[in-house]
Design a protein around this motif. Structure first.
Motif, short mmCIF file in Angstrom:
data_model
loop_
_atom_site.label_atom_id
_atom_site.label_comp_id
_atom_site.label_asym_id
_atom_site.label_seq_id
_atom_site.Cartn_x
_atom_site.Cartn_y
_atom_site.Cartn_z
N MET A 87 -0.03 6.50 1.79
CA MET A 87 -1.32 6.91 2.94
C MET A 87 -0.63 8.91 3.05
N THR B 44 3.69 -1.06 3.81
CA THR B 44 3.22 -0.18 3.10
C THR B 44 4.68 0.58 2.30
N LEU C 30 1.19 -1.28 -0.28
CA LEU C 30 0.02 -0.47 -0.36
C LEU C 30 0.98 0.73 0.22
#
Length: 129
Positions: free
Chosen positions: A85, A105, A82
């Motif tokens: 963010m 992440t 991911l």
């Protein structure tokens, strides 16, 4: 390029890049989860990068869907990262007690690709000599 609703999915030769550019309705999130899992199986992708840099809010439904995508792709032998963010999103996830197990992440797509290369090399060492 493949698209699920308004979400483009690019095949970068072994890595699928999902770029979420708009706030997603629950139906679109479910369609993305289903389609992305199928694309990993069809393409044999070994990595998935989900870019949420344009997302202002990650609610509990989206967080669960991201977690489920990571779990499903892992079962299909792909890693999920991911990326992008925002700090406010990270703070909200922590405040809500939402975790993303099975998902790494990174701050950028480039760093996500580097992480996938490193992790894939660890799991699939190349033979020399």
């Amino acid at each position: 390029m493949h698209q699920v609703g308004e979400v483009p999915v690019l095949d970068l030769g072994g890595v699928l890049l999902v770029s979420i550019q708009v706030e997603l309705l629950d139906d679109t999130v479910l369609a993305l989860q289903q389609d992305l899992t199928e694309r990993v199986a069809e393409t044999g992708a070994r990595g998935v990068i989900i870019d949420i840099s344009s997302v202002d809010i990650v609610d509990s439904f989206l967080a669960r869907a991201l977690r489920d995508i990571a779990a499903a792709t892992e079962v299909l032998a792909a890693r999920t990262v991911l990326v992008g963010m925002r700090p406010a999103v990270a703070i909200t996830l922590v405040e809500l007690g939402l975790t993303l197990p099975g998902m790494t992440t990174a701050l950028s797509v480039e760093r996500g690709l580097e992480l996938l290369d490193t992790r894939l090399d660890e799991n699939y060492p190349t033979r020399q000599g």
